[in-house]
Structure formats: C-alpha cells, structure tokens
Design a protein around this motif. Structure first.
Motif, PDB file in Angstrom:
ATOM      1  N   GLU A   1      10.234  25.244  69.121  1.00 10.80           N
ATOM      2  CA  GLU A   1      10.283  25.073  70.566  1.00 10.80           C
ATOM      3  C   GLU A   1      10.362  23.579  70.882  1.00 10.80           C
ATOM      4  O   GLU A   1       9.557  22.790  70.378  1.00 10.80           O
ATOM      5  CB  GLU A   1       9.036  25.668  71.218  1.00 10.80           C
ATOM      6  N   LEU A   2      11.316  23.231  71.711  1.00 11.21           N
ATOM      7  CA  LEU A   2      11.437  21.860  72.205  1.00 11.21           C
ATOM      8  C   LEU A   2      11.211  21.899  73.707  1.00 11.21           C
ATOM      9  O   LEU A   2      11.905  22.637  74.428  1.00 11.21           O
ATOM     10  CB  LEU A   2      12.811  21.270  71.899  1.00 11.21           C
ATOM     11  N   SER A   3      10.256  21.104  74.177  1.00 11.06           N
ATOM     12  CA  SER A   3       9.899  21.115  75.597  1.00 11.06           C
ATOM     13  C   SER A   3      10.029  19.711  76.172  1.00 11.06           C
ATOM     14  O   SER A   3       9.248  18.812  75.820  1.00 11.06           O
ATOM     15  CB  SER A   3       8.465  21.623  75.777  1.00 11.06           C
ATOM     16  N   GLY A   4      11.027  19.511  77.015  1.00 10.21           N
ATOM     17  CA  GLY A   4      11.203  18.227  77.690  1.00 10.21           C
ATOM     18  C   GLY A   4      11.353  17.050  76.747  1.00 10.21           C
ATOM     19  O   GLY A   4      10.845  15.961  77.025  1.00 10.21           O
ATOM     20  N   VAL A   5      12.067  17.230  75.647  1.00  9.32           N
ATOM     21  CA  VAL A   5      12.150  16.196  74.613  1.00  9.32           C
ATOM     22  C   VAL A   5      13.200  15.147  74.976  1.00  9.32           C
ATOM     23  O   VAL A   5      14.362  15.471  75.232  1.00  9.32           O
ATOM     24  CB  VAL A   5      12.486  16.820  73.249  1.00  9.32           C
ATOM     25  N   THR A   6      12.762  13.904  74.982  1.00 11.72           N
ATOM     26  CA  THR A   6      13.655  12.757  75.171  1.00 11.72           C
ATOM     27  C   THR A   6      13.447  11.815  73.996  1.00 11.72           C
ATOM     28  O   THR A   6      12.314  11.584  73.569  1.00 11.72           O
ATOM     29  CB  THR A   6      13.337  12.020  76.489  1.00 11.72           C
ATOM     30  N   ALA A   7      14.552  11.282  73.460  1.00 10.91           N
ATOM     31  CA  ALA A   7      14.450  10.397  72.296  1.00 10.91           C
ATOM     32  C   ALA A   7      15.571   9.383  72.332  1.00 10.91           C
ATOM     33  O   ALA A   7      16.659   9.643  72.851  1.00 10.91           O
ATOM     34  CB  ALA A   7      14.504  11.204  71.003  1.00 10.91           C
TER      35      ALA A   7
ATOM     36  N   ASN B   1       6.189  27.090  64.692  1.00 12.94           N
ATOM     37  CA  ASN B   1       5.259  28.235  64.650  1.00 12.94           C
ATOM     38  C   ASN B   1       4.139  28.081  65.676  1.00 12.94           C
ATOM     39  O   ASN B   1       2.995  28.458  65.434  1.00 12.94           O
ATOM     40  CB  ASN B   1       4.642  28.395  63.256  1.00 12.94           C
ATOM     41  N   GLY B   2       4.473  27.474  66.815  1.00 18.51           N
ATOM     42  CA  GLY B   2       3.502  27.305  67.879  1.00 18.51           C
ATOM     43  C   GLY B   2       2.593  26.111  67.724  1.00 18.51           C
ATOM     44  O   GLY B   2       1.781  25.823  68.607  1.00 18.51           O
ATOM     45  N   VAL B   3       2.695  25.374  66.592  1.00 16.04           N
ATOM     46  CA  VAL B   3       1.831  24.219  66.336  1.00 16.04           C
ATOM     47  C   VAL B   3       2.603  22.936  66.671  1.00 16.04           C
ATOM     48  O   VAL B   3       3.698  22.724  66.159  1.00 16.04           O
ATOM     49  CB  VAL B   3       1.373  24.176  64.867  1.00 16.04           C
ATOM     50  N   PRO B   4       2.071  22.062  67.515  1.00 20.35           N
ATOM     51  CA  PRO B   4       2.777  20.814  67.837  1.00 20.35           C
ATOM     52  C   PRO B   4       3.027  19.973  66.589  1.00 20.35           C
ATOM     53  O   PRO B   4       2.181  19.913  65.694  1.00 20.35           O
ATOM     54  CB  PRO B   4       1.824  20.102  68.807  1.00 20.35           C
TER      55      PRO B   4
ATOM     56  N   ARG C   1       4.755  18.570  55.674  1.00 21.28           N
ATOM     57  CA  ARG C   1       4.519  19.964  56.045  1.00 21.28           C
ATOM     58  C   ARG C   1       5.648  20.491  56.911  1.00 21.28           C
ATOM     59  O   ARG C   1       6.102  21.622  56.737  1.00 21.28           O
ATOM     60  CB  ARG C   1       3.185  20.089  56.778  1.00 21.28           C
ATOM     61  N   ILE C   2       6.073  19.687  57.842  1.00 22.37           N
ATOM     62  CA  ILE C   2       7.169  20.109  58.715  1.00 22.37           C
ATOM     63  C   ILE C   2       8.437  20.320  57.898  1.00 22.37           C
ATOM     64  O   ILE C   2       9.100  21.356  57.999  1.00 22.37           O
ATOM     65  CB  ILE C   2       7.400  19.060  59.822  1.00 22.37           C
ATOM     66  N   ARG C   3       8.765  19.360  57.063  1.00 16.58           N
ATOM     67  CA  ARG C   3      10.028  19.425  56.335  1.00 16.58           C
ATOM     68  C   ARG C   3      10.037  20.517  55.278  1.00 16.58           C
ATOM     69  O   ARG C   3      11.110  20.956  54.846  1.00 16.58           O
ATOM     70  CB  ARG C   3      10.331  18.063  55.703  1.00 16.58           C
ATOM     71  N   SER C   4       8.855  20.939  54.833  1.00 15.27           N
ATOM     72  CA  SER C   4       8.814  22.016  53.846  1.00 15.27           C
ATOM     73  C   SER C   4       9.325  23.327  54.417  1.00 15.27           C
ATOM     74  O   SER C   4       9.649  24.250  53.668  1.00 15.27           O
ATOM     75  CB  SER C   4       7.389  22.191  53.321  1.00 15.27           C
ATOM     76  N   ALA C   5       9.407  23.437  55.743  1.00 19.40           N
ATOM     77  CA  ALA C   5       9.926  24.648  56.366  1.00 19.40           C
ATOM     78  C   ALA C   5      11.446  24.649  56.448  1.00 19.40           C
ATOM     79  O   ALA C   5      12.048  25.681  56.745  1.00 19.40           O
ATOM     80  CB  ALA C   5       9.340  24.803  57.770  1.00 19.40           C
ATOM     81  N   PHE C   6      12.073  23.495  56.170  1.00 19.16           N
ATOM     82  CA  PHE C   6      13.506  23.340  56.384  1.00 19.16           C
ATOM     83  C   PHE C   6      14.256  23.110  55.075  1.00 19.16           C
ATOM     84  O   PHE C   6      13.693  22.627  54.093  1.00 19.16           O
ATOM     85  CB  PHE C   6      13.789  22.124  57.285  1.00 19.16           C
ATOM     86  N   ALA C   7      15.532  23.433  55.105  1.00 23.94           N
ATOM     87  CA  ALA C   7      16.511  22.885  54.162  1.00 23.94           C
ATOM     88  C   ALA C   7      17.624  22.301  55.018  1.00 23.94           C
ATOM     89  O   ALA C   7      18.071  22.936  55.984  1.00 23.94           O
ATOM     90  CB  ALA C   7      17.049  23.947  53.225  1.00 23.94           C
ATOM     91  N   TYR C   8      18.057  21.104  54.679  1.00 26.66           N
ATOM     92  CA  TYR C   8      18.968  20.347  55.538  1.00 26.66           C
ATOM     93  C   TYR C   8      20.213  19.969  54.749  1.00 26.66           C
ATOM     94  O   TYR C   8      20.122  19.364  53.682  1.00 26.66           O
ATOM     95  CB  TYR C   8      18.239  19.099  56.045  1.00 26.66           C
TER      96      TYR C   8
END
Length: 631
Positions: free
Chosen positions: A383-389, A443-446, A454-461
């Motif tokens: 989930e992305l909420s109001g993300v600016t970068a 997964n609902g965790v910011p 930990r974040i990247r372990s959920a992905f393959a890029y």
C-alpha cells in the motif's frame, strides 16, 4: 563493524575536504586496533636505535685502547654483538611491521566495501564506478606505511636525533652547537614543505579517480565510441586526466626532492663545519682525536634518522591525503546499521546476519500459506499512501501524492510515457529511494518499522539494464537463492528457453559470464531466471521483455500469468502484449497516477492510455497484438 547513520548528506557527489586533525584521526582509527603491535615495533625500533647510538662510543673505546696499546678483544666483541643483535631485531621488526601495514590496508578496504554495500543506493550512484574502485584499490595503498611503520619511524627517528645530540653534547658542547644549527634549519624547511606534499598527493589521487571513472564508462560504451568515430575525442579527454594526475604527482616529487636535498645539504654542511671546528679544537688540545671521530660518526649517523624522518613525513602526508579521500567515502549516508549485511572472510573478520529468518518472517512460503488461509486473496500486500519522493533536495518530485494498493495475488502493470515515475515507484518499493512524505506498507506494516533487508527479502527485482554479476552462469542464476536444487534450476532454464544457451557454452553452467558472452536478450532471461529461482512473494519486472524475441516474449508472458495466480507481479512495460492481460493497469504521467483499470476499461475512459495504444499503430479491437515498443 557497525555503521553510523549520522552522516553528512551529499547533494552533488562531493564532500567537504577533511581537516588535518580529521585525517590524522582516520589514520589512527586504522592503526588503533594494532596498538600493541605498534608498541612492540617501537620498542624494537628503539632497541636498534640504542645499538646504533652505542656504536660510535664503542668506536671511541677502540681508538682509546689503541692509544694505550690495550687489548681490542672486548670492544671488538661488543661491536660484533651489536651488529648481530641489531640484524636479528631489525629483521623481525621489518617482517612484523610489513604484516601490520598489509593488515591496515585490508581493514581499510573492508571498511570501504562495507560502506559501499550499506550505502543508500542513489547516494552511492552519484559517484562513478571508476572513482569508487580507485578509492578501494589505490587510495588504500597510501595507508600502507602511513598508519603503521611511518609513525614508528617518526618516533624512532626523533629519538635517534635527540639521543645523538645528547651524546654529541657529552663529547663536546661547542661542536654540538655547530651541528645543531644545521639540524634546526632542516626542521624549519620540513615544516614548510611537508603540508604541500599532502595537497599535491590528494589532487593527484582525485585526478586518478576521475580517470578511472571516465575510462570505465568509455570501455563500457566502446562499441558506441568506435561506431561514432569518437576515439580521438575520448583519447584527448582521458589523457587530460592522466596529465593532471602527472602534473600533481610531479609537484609532489619536486617538493620531496627539495626536502631530501635540504636534508642532505644540511648534514653535509654540518660535517664540514664540525671538521673545521673540531680540527681547530684538537690542534688546540681542547678535545681528543677519538672524541672527534666519535662526534663525526654521530654527525654522519644523523643522515639515517634525518632521511628516515623525511621519508616518513612524506609517507604520512600521502597517507593523510588518502585519509581525506577515504573520509569522503565514510560520509556517504548508509541505509541502516550493518546488522543486515553478511560479510564472511575466513582469514579475518566475520559479520553475519540471519537473512533466511527475515525472509521467512516477511514472506516465507509457509508463513504466507498460513496468512492466505486467513485472508482474502485480494487483500493488499503493498500500500502506498500519499507518497512523494525526489532524488535530491533541490530536484522536482519524481512522484507526487501516489496512492496505490497492490493485491496479494495478480499482475499489476505500470504504463506511461518516459519520465512518468514508473521506475521510481519500483525504487520506492525496494527502498532504494526513501519517500519525502507519505507511507508505504508491506503486509500492513509500515516500511519505517521494517529493516531494508526484511523488506527486500519479499521481492525479486529484474532491472531494466539486467547487469551481469561477476562469476559463472550458475553464480548468476543462484545469486538470490544459492540453495536452489538442480531440478529447480533445470525447470526454470526450460521455462525461459535457456537450456540450449547453457548447453552451447564451453563449460555449461560453470562458464564464466560477461557482457560479451551473451546477448542483451539472453542477459534479460538470465536475470529473470535468477528472480524466479529466488521464489519471491512479489516479483518486480522493469522492461523484462525489452530485448527478447517473440517466442521468448510469449514464454515470459506465460510465466508471468502463471506466477500471478498465486503471487504478486508488478511490471513496467512498453509492449502492449505484456500488459494487456494484467489484472490492473496503472497509468502514470508526470509523477502521478492518472488512471487505474483493465485494458478495456482504460481504453474507454482514459485518453492518455488510448494515445499510448494508438502509438503502437494497431487496432485496439484486434485479437492479435503485435510486439511493438511503445514510444
């Protein structure tokens, strides 16, 4: 080794020059773990110096014995003992300090490599690859002696000079004042010249880094260089950096030559003055010949310590220049403490982390099976909420106010013109880039409550450039999952039509892989195979079919469809065939999400999407969708 995130932000790839105190502090930080070795080296060095200081006095003893027709046995035995003992101690000290110097270089390189691997991605990429390589390979060599033997040499040389002067004063105070004048002149000149060496060395190393960075880019683009007939221009540009490095190095050489020349002239002048004044005092009966000879031996003996001081001061200045450049690297901001980084060296230090546990905690298949049993299949995983970068503080936002929900299963495609912010969204998901505002949840965790690993372990890029990882084909395929079985490997190779490529290579999976040994499309398939073998919870594909043929594209399309039935697939694609069957298409423009929906829904509701499809020059109602690249 832990990182501190209290780093100076870098906006343009450059950092302020470190002060002399800061450079010395960095030098000491490399030497501090070995202070016991340094202390022992100093003791041994002082022992050798003491024997050197004793030799002229023993020589005087020999001359005085000859004057009274005494036995030379004792003084000769003492001289031989001093010679043998000095040689043994000197050899051991040399080996010990040589090992220490190599250990210092090892630690410096380890520290810098850890900084590179732990750095924030876009902060690191602001510096050219050639520059980063030069910092590790070239700059660290300048620390070799500066943080080890040069310190001992400076202390020892100073003590030798002081000891010589004390013993010379014991022999004759008048001659001491004569020799002392020359020594003072030499030290004053050194204090003026030495800082200039550091400045020249640092500029020379900076030019060398620029050369490395530009040369690396030129070699990487050699086909473009040759096809454009740009070799003369590239040569001129590269040689400009070579010339600058040479110019600064020559300035350092001239300063060093001046220092050595001053030292030599000062000592030779001291010898001449001592001979003149000493001969007068001997003739006047104010001192003995043996005392004059011993005094002259001490003056000649000053040559070694003075030259040692000159050399070690020069080495220290070069090391301080290197420390100043290393300090710039150590101010590159890091993502987080190095607890998430695994570095293992059998001979030296081990830093370990349980990334397997992190993967299981965030996205392990067993855990996910349990979670999926309790959740609807369409519950959001991202989930992305109001993300600016933005990529730098003074740059315009790359994305602004992004609100996006990505389901636990299915295929989400990001489309839009170049510069719309699609790759930035993937960078945010992988946490290569931090949002300026807004929140991302897995997964609902910011994200703020999860570490980068930990974040990247959920992905393959799968990157758009699909770089080749140094090593064999097998190394590349197993890069993200080194424990994959041979059956899993064979299955993925067949799925992506890579079996024939592997069989055609001289050593099969164990063939060395390079940019020239495989085509761009083959690199892309190898990169995708690496991602599939990682068995990710979320698969990110950036232009995964940009360089493949139609048959392989169909196989990749089928693979995406199959994976999206039980995992999440997020793709960026400019080929309509890749996204037409996506469960959700996200249309982006100017860093914002402008529309969401299926292919048919967007055709009916969104002009930008119709324009993108029209650019393919196809009938939107046609069942056959050719593989044409979007403009």
């Amino acid at each position: 080794m832990a990182y501190s995130d209290q780093a100076v932000e870098v906006s343009d790839g450059e950092t302020p020059a470190a002060s002399t105190a800061a450079r010395l502090a960095i030098l000491w930080s490399f030497a501090r773990p070995y202070w016991r070795v340094l202390a022992l080296g100093l003791v041994l060095s002082l022992a050798v110096s003491a024997m050197g200081l004793a030799s002229p006095m023993v020589t005087k003893w020999v001359l005085d014995t000859l004057a009274v027709d005494g036995s030379l046995r004792d003084p000769v035995l003492v001289l031989v003992a001093l010679l043998i003992l000095g040689a043994v101690i000197g050899w051991y000290q040399w080996v010990m300090l040589g090992r220490l110097a190599e250990d210092v270089v090892y630690d410096a390189r380890q520290r810098m490599i850890l900084r590179y691997l732990g750095a924030r991605v876009y902060e690191l990429l602001k510096r050219g690859p050639g520059e980063l390589v030069t910092r590790v390979t070239s700059d660290t060599v300048l620390l070799n002696q500066a943080a080890s033997s040069s310190v001992i040499g400076l202390i020892n040389g100073t003590i030798m000079i002081i000891g010589s002067l004390v013993l010379m004063g014991h022999l004759d105070l008048v001659l001491l004042s004569t020799a002392l004048a020359a020594v003072i002149v030499v030290f004053v000149m050194f204090s003026v010249l030495m800082p200039q060496i550091s400045v020249a060395e640092e500029k020379a190393q900076a030019s060398l880094s620029d050369l490395g960075s530009e040369l690396e880019g030129t070699v990487r683009a050699i086909k473009t260089v040759k096809s454009s007939g740009a070799q003369p221009r590239r040569f001129a540009s590269l040689m400009r950096h070579v010339g600058e490095s040479r110019q600064h190095s020559l300035r350092s050489v001239r300063i060093q030559a001046g220092a050595w020349t001053i030292a030599g002239i000062g000592l030779d002048g001291a010898v001449i003055m001592v001979l003149a004044v000493g001969a007068y005092r001997v003739a006047d009966g104010q001192m003995t010949i043996s005392a004059l000879v011993a005094f002259l031996l001490y003056v000649w003996g000053l040559t070694g310590p003075m030259m040692e001081l000159t050399q070690n001061l020069t080495t220290l200045q070069s090391g301080m220049a290197a420390a100043g450049r290393i300090s710039q690297i150590e101010r590159i901001p890091v993502e987080e403490p190095a607890d998430d980084l695994t570095v293992t060296s059998p001979a030296r230090t081990t830093h370990s982390v349980g990334t397997a546990e992190q993967r299981r905690e965030v996205s392990g298949p067993a855990d996910e099976a349990g979670r999926d049993a309790d959740r609807a299949a369409t519950s959001p995983i991202l989930e992305l909420s109001g993300v600016t970068a933005r990529y730098s503080p003074d740059a315009a936002p790359a994305v602004a106010g992004i609100d996006l929900t990505i389901s636990r299963r299915g295929h989400v495609a990001l489309v839009g013109p170049s510069g719309a912010g699609k790759t930035t969204v993937l960078s945010l998901l992988m946490r290569f880039l931090e949002p300026e505002s807004g929140e991302i949840r897995l997964n609902g965790v910011p994200y703020a409550e999860l570490g980068h690993a930990r974040i990247r372990s959920a992905f393959a890029y799968v990157e758009q450039e699909t770089p080749v990882v140094p090593g064999t084909v097998r190394d590349n395929l197993l890069f993200a999952n080194p424990h994959a079985t041979d059956d899993e490997l064979a299955q993925v190779l067949r799925r992506l039509h890579l079996s024939d490529l592997v069989e055609s290579l001289p050593e099969g999976l164990d063939s060395r892989l390079s940019d020239t040994s495989v085509s761009g499309g083959q690199r892309q398939r190898i990169s995708l195979a690496r991602a599939l073998l990682a068995d990710p919870r979320i698969l990110l594909l950036d232009e995964a079919t940009a360089q493949v043929d139609g048959i392989t594209e169909a196989a990749i399309h089928e693979t995406i469809t199959e994976i999206s039935e039980h995992r999440t697939v997020v793709t960026i694609a400019h080929r309509l065939s890749t996204v037409i069957d996506a469960d959700q298409i996200v249309v982006m423009d100017a860093g914002r999400v402008t529309a969401l929906g299926s292919h048919q829904e967007l055709l009916e509701s969104t002009q930008l999407y119709r324009d993108l499809v029209a650019a393919l020059r196809i009938e939107t109602r046609s069942a056959a969708v050719p593989s044409v690249t979007m403009s």
